[in-house]
Design an enzyme around this catalytic site. Sequence first.
Site, PDB file in Angstrom:
ATOM      1  N   CYS A 101      32.426  88.979 -49.056  1.00 31.14           N
ATOM      2  CA  CYS A 101      31.402  89.378 -48.087  1.00 31.14           C
ATOM      3  C   CYS A 101      30.062  89.587 -48.774  1.00 31.14           C
ATOM      4  O   CYS A 101      29.013  89.182 -48.269  1.00 31.14           O
ATOM      5  CB  CYS A 101      31.839  90.657 -47.367  1.00 31.14           C
ATOM      6  SG  CYS A 101      30.676  91.230 -46.104  1.00 31.14           S
ATOM      7  N   CYS A 193      38.107  95.838 -43.693  1.00 25.74           N
ATOM      8  CA  CYS A 193      37.345  96.194 -42.496  1.00 25.74           C
ATOM      9  C   CYS A 193      37.793  95.445 -41.254  1.00 25.74           C
ATOM     10  O   CYS A 193      37.727  95.979 -40.151  1.00 25.74           O
ATOM     11  CB  CYS A 193      35.856  95.982 -42.744  1.00 25.74           C
ATOM     12  SG  CYS A 193      35.330  94.261 -42.873  1.00 25.74           S
TER      13      CYS A 193
END
EC number: 2.8.1.13
Length: 372
Positions: A101, A193
């Site tokens: 990410c 997440c």
Amino acid sequence: MRVLAAMSGGVDSAVAAARAVDAGHEVVGVHLALSATPGTLRTGSRGCCSKEDAGDARRAADVLGIPFYVWDFADRFKEDVIDDFVAAYAAGETPNPCLRCNEKIKFSALADRAVALGFDAVVTGHYARLEDGVLRRAVDADKDQSYVLAVLTAEQLSRAMFPVGDTPKPQIRAEAAERGLAVANKPDSHDICFIPSGDTRAFLGAKIGIRPGAVVDAEGKVLAEHEGVHGFTIGQRKGLGLAGPAADGKPRYVTDIDPASGTVRVGSAEDLRVWTVRAERAIWTSGSAPEGPIECVAQVRAHGGTAPAIAEAVDGGLEVRLREPLTGVARGQAVVLYRPDALGDEVIGSGTISDTSREPHSADDAARVEAR
């Protein structure tokens, strides 16, 4: 300087934005919408990118008196992070989605858009330090995130700011409270997440499906059947589906994964020892690979897994010869190299682990380094 503050809705990014304001920068806050179907509420410390997080980020921006926007990166996040995560597990690897990410979203897609809009840098709440373009560990060793930032190129680091890396986490929370930020005591996000349930095996199973295979011992004897290699990682001890420990009474661990045949091999703790790590996609924070072998400290997991080593650039990747063996080293993880000085906190480079060797090596490379 015009800077874009990535505000996740947590305390770290809120204080990072506040410190950027204090430094006299023109700050604009942005929350990244990374889920196509965000939940309304978080589940304690699990998950992120919920509507609650977006609201928390907006309220923090209001307290700081800065403009605030929500940018939709859900499609890019799915392609570059979630799909990559699933494909890696299907291939018998153990990826780190936070690392990907940072590389693909926050310091590539986001930073590129920021620069196109006239911003000079991206501010985040990561626990790391940048000093004259050099990436270093955070002061708070327990919160240090330099490992997951080591995939950033010299150019990406030149457009990054990490204002909280010089402060321990308890002080960050205290500062947030003093500033009147409601997120001062908000729980940290844990786990992955985009898997708020915390059940990674179930998430992968739904994406990949059943691909049966066998769990075998070092001699190839079948000990159990499984529904897919995505349910295993190197060094795993629990959840192997075995009736009990080995004949000698010692626990068994996953020592190898063959996605082609669906074979998961288990062995003893000693079988996990690795002396050489090979990696591809090498990234050097200085912008160029070092000449010849270098002394370093290698780290193979986000927290822990470090050993003194000798590393050398090889065909766009790198080879790391460990002076002490490490265990639980899995393909798909990153190996990050730190400078072995008195502080040991400067990041030299990183690579994605592609292969390992359990054979002890000679001290020839050490002599080569000492002779330079």
